[in-house]
Design a protein around this motif. Sequence first.
Motif, mmCIF file in Angstrom:
data_model
loop_
_atom_site.group_PDB
_atom_site.id
_atom_site.type_symbol
_atom_site.label_atom_id
_atom_site.label_comp_id
_atom_site.label_asym_id
_atom_site.label_seq_id
_atom_site.Cartn_x
_atom_site.Cartn_y
_atom_site.Cartn_z
ATOM 1 N N TYR A 30 0.831 -1.203 0.000
ATOM 2 C CA TYR A 30 0.000 0.000 0.000
ATOM 3 C C TYR A 30 0.871 1.262 0.000
ATOM 4 C CZ TYR A 30 -3.427 3.375 1.781
ATOM 5 O OH TYR A 30 -4.233 4.473 1.953
ATOM 6 N N VAL A 81 -0.014 13.038 3.204
ATOM 7 C CA VAL A 81 -1.459 12.823 3.050
ATOM 8 C C VAL A 81 -1.744 12.103 1.741
ATOM 9 C CG1 VAL A 81 -3.674 14.004 2.730
ATOM 10 C CG2 VAL A 81 -2.127 14.737 4.546
ATOM 11 N N LEU A 91 -0.808 8.389 2.042
ATOM 12 C CA LEU A 91 -1.704 7.650 2.924
ATOM 13 C C LEU A 91 -3.135 7.549 2.398
ATOM 14 C CD1 LEU A 91 -0.515 8.948 6.407
ATOM 15 C CD2 LEU A 91 0.031 6.769 5.311
ATOM 16 N N THR A 92 -3.551 8.487 1.552
ATOM 17 C CA THR A 92 -4.950 8.518 1.103
ATOM 18 C C THR A 92 -5.096 8.348 -0.409
ATOM 19 O OG1 THR A 92 -4.986 10.923 0.855
ATOM 20 C CG2 THR A 92 -5.611 10.036 3.010
ATOM 21 N N TRP A 93 -4.079 7.829 -1.099
ATOM 22 C CA TRP A 93 -4.146 7.743 -2.555
ATOM 23 C C TRP A 93 -5.351 6.962 -3.074
ATOM 24 C CZ3 TRP A 93 -4.004 3.086 -4.991
ATOM 25 C CH2 TRP A 93 -3.436 2.017 -4.316
ATOM 26 N N VAL A 118 -8.411 6.836 -1.889
ATOM 27 C CA VAL A 118 -9.573 7.711 -1.762
ATOM 28 C C VAL A 118 -9.519 8.803 -2.820
ATOM 29 C CG1 VAL A 118 -10.798 9.305 -0.231
ATOM 30 C CG2 VAL A 118 -9.750 7.241 0.699
ATOM 31 N N GLY A 119 -8.350 9.405 -3.000
ATOM 32 C CA GLY A 119 -8.195 10.442 -4.015
ATOM 33 C C GLY A 119 -8.407 9.903 -5.415
ATOM 34 N N SER A 135 -12.262 9.238 -5.713
ATOM 35 C CA SER A 135 -13.136 10.413 -5.715
ATOM 36 C C SER A 135 -12.821 11.404 -6.821
ATOM 37 C CB SER A 135 -13.090 11.116 -4.354
ATOM 38 O OG SER A 135 -11.839 11.731 -4.164
ATOM 39 N N LEU A 165 -8.172 16.532 -1.004
ATOM 40 C CA LEU A 165 -8.060 15.791 0.242
ATOM 41 C C LEU A 165 -6.863 16.206 1.086
ATOM 42 C CD1 LEU A 165 -8.850 12.243 -1.136
ATOM 43 C CD2 LEU A 165 -10.393 13.804 0.010
#
Length: 81
Positions: free
Chosen positions: A9, A39, A42-44, A46-47, A50, A74
Amino acid sequence: MIRAVVGLYLAIGIVLLAIAFLIPGPCASRNTDIVSHVVFVLTWPVGLYSEVYQGQMSAKEWLHAQACEGGGRLGPKTIPG
């Protein structure tokens, strides 16, 4: 097993960040905010979901936004301070 999944991940997030800085084309100014990069890594997922899958951006535009425009929606600028 869990370490391998978490490692994969994070590796994918770091590779995406590296690609963002290698192929964005011309930039007025590079994004040098380390918090924005953390960020993003850690949030790829979700980005990607979305802003690319459900949003109006292409994958290249999404990566360009991270490298040249201070990150996506984000990022840390959306967190109330």
